[in-house]
Write an enzyme that holds these catalytic residues in place. Sequence first.
Site, PDB file in Angstrom:
ATOM      1  N   ASP A  78      -4.731   2.875  -0.727  1.00 33.06           N
ATOM      2  CA  ASP A  78      -5.525   3.774  -1.582  1.00 33.06           C
ATOM      3  C   ASP A  78      -5.014   5.188  -1.337  1.00 33.06           C
ATOM      4  OD1 ASP A  78      -7.381   5.232  -2.941  1.00 33.06           O
ATOM      5  OD2 ASP A  78      -9.134   4.407  -1.912  1.00 33.06           O
ATOM      6  N   GLU A  96      -3.685   2.033  -5.109  1.00 30.63           N
ATOM      7  CA  GLU A  96      -4.914   2.521  -5.755  1.00 30.63           C
ATOM      8  C   GLU A  96      -4.886   4.038  -5.919  1.00 30.63           C
ATOM      9  OE1 GLU A  96      -8.373   0.924  -3.874  1.00 30.63           O
ATOM     10  OE2 GLU A  96      -9.589   2.705  -4.273  1.00 30.63           O
ATOM     11  N   GLU A 110     -12.723   3.989  -9.788  1.00 32.17           N
ATOM     12  CA  GLU A 110     -13.923   4.398  -9.050  1.00 32.17           C
ATOM     13  C   GLU A 110     -14.459   5.757  -9.495  1.00 32.17           C
ATOM     14  OE1 GLU A 110     -11.764   4.624  -5.100  1.00 32.17           O
ATOM     15  OE2 GLU A 110     -13.147   6.277  -4.842  1.00 32.17           O
ATOM     16  N   ASP A 151     -17.651   0.931  -9.506  1.00 30.06           N
ATOM     17  CA  ASP A 151     -18.694   1.197  -8.513  1.00 30.06           C
ATOM     18  C   ASP A 151     -20.043   1.056  -9.210  1.00 30.06           C
ATOM     19  OD1 ASP A 151     -20.590   2.410  -6.712  1.00 30.06           O
ATOM     20  OD2 ASP A 151     -18.873   3.303  -5.662  1.00 30.06           O
ATOM     21  N   HIS A 207     -15.990  -1.174  -6.231  1.00 31.02           N
ATOM     22  CA  HIS A 207     -15.734  -0.082  -5.297  1.00 31.02           C
ATOM     23  C   HIS A 207     -17.029   0.182  -4.546  1.00 31.02           C
ATOM     24  CE1 HIS A 207     -16.057   4.145  -4.048  1.00 31.02           C
ATOM     25  NE2 HIS A 207     -14.829   3.946  -3.630  1.00 31.02           N
ATOM     26  N   GLU A 245     -14.490  -5.240  -2.184  1.00 31.47           N
ATOM     27  CA  GLU A 245     -14.296  -4.219  -1.149  1.00 31.47           C
ATOM     28  C   GLU A 245     -15.438  -4.302  -0.146  1.00 31.47           C
ATOM     29  OE1 GLU A 245     -14.172  -0.008  -2.341  1.00 31.47           O
ATOM     30  OE2 GLU A 245     -13.089   0.374  -0.467  1.00 31.47           O
TER      31      GLU A 245
HETATM   32 MG    MG Z   1     -10.551   4.309  -3.608  1.00 33.57          MG
END
Ligand code: MG
Length: 372
Positions: free
Chosen positions: A197, A223, A249, A272, A299, A324
């Site tokens: 990420d 990411e 996200e 998310d 997320h 995640e």
């Molecule tokens: Mg991230």
Amino acid sequence: MKITDVEAIYVSLPEVKEQCDSGQDALIVKVHTDEGITGIGEVDSAPLAVRGMILGPYSHTTSSGLKHLLIGEDPFETEYLWHKMYRANIYAGRFGIGLHAMSGIDMALWDIKGKKLRMPVWKLLGGGFRKSIRCYASVLFGNTPAETAEIARRIAGQGFTAVKFGWGPMGQDANQDVALVAKAREGLGKEIDLLVDAGLPWDAKTAIQRAQAFSEYGIFWLEEPLSPDDYEGYRKLSQATPVRIAAGEEESARNTFRRLIEEGNIDVVQVDLTRCGGFTEAMKIAALAADHGLPVANHGFTTYINVCAALHWLNSVPNALIAEFVAQENTNLREFLTRQKIRAKNGCLEMPQEPGLGIDLDEQAVARFRVA
Ligand SMILES: [Mg+2]
């Protein structure tokens, strides 16, 4: 059943350090009903701005605090209430803070429905795709490549089959960027999937160079290498690299996801639940992704409310790739706030089976950390 009250509770550790760890505070939403059932939700955003969006006054037909719109309404009417909130707050609510606030409320409404019907949310969403889902341990890069290797070695012994390293010093220096990934791979060994990420640091050309360099270490996905507004950059990057590009996200509401998917050509759509518009919108985002042949992932780097919500959603869509699961060790607010602590077993998370979200607040902890 009628909604009688909506609370927006800001909890925080006594000290919030300036670091990339969104688990140091939280905005908890509670929706109360006349039958004594209370639903809970969470929003990971600017907590007091969200609180203002929920508790603020009615101003005019396109600007209203969300609580004002909900009192007296039937919590079962989630689709109608989503659109009522969206339309009545369209100045501030098309995306960003307004959608974030709606997410926590929508989550709480589904929790109420599940508690009343004594069914987990995933069943109400029509789900049941899986008993458990593979997850990746999500941590931050160490301050140096050597520290990253150490973290990787520690997590490699915890049974995860995938680990994501994020943010930290990534993006400051080309050699260090590659060394961070090399050391993460060295610490994990060859068998564990490595996710990176990046933390929004680059332009498209730099991201293409990094994707190529990182691919030597067999990364599972890269990411957020770019600014979330750089749709053109995402498109160039995706066309230039075989590495999976994940993003989403920063988005809220499916129109912004549509641009990432159709203009940005990303490969994995990250949602998310505490920001995207809640379950009601997340189901549509997953369908949008599926229509483009893309998998989704959640997320979440905050509380177990977010993790739990994500599991219900991932169990209700056909295109869930992986979950995640935050494994950052220095955040302890998460370990206090809810009565249930979610744990990974053999690198997987089991689907919640209790009614509603299946997670309850520890009210003593909420009182202890409550700021507003
Ligand atoms: Mg991230």
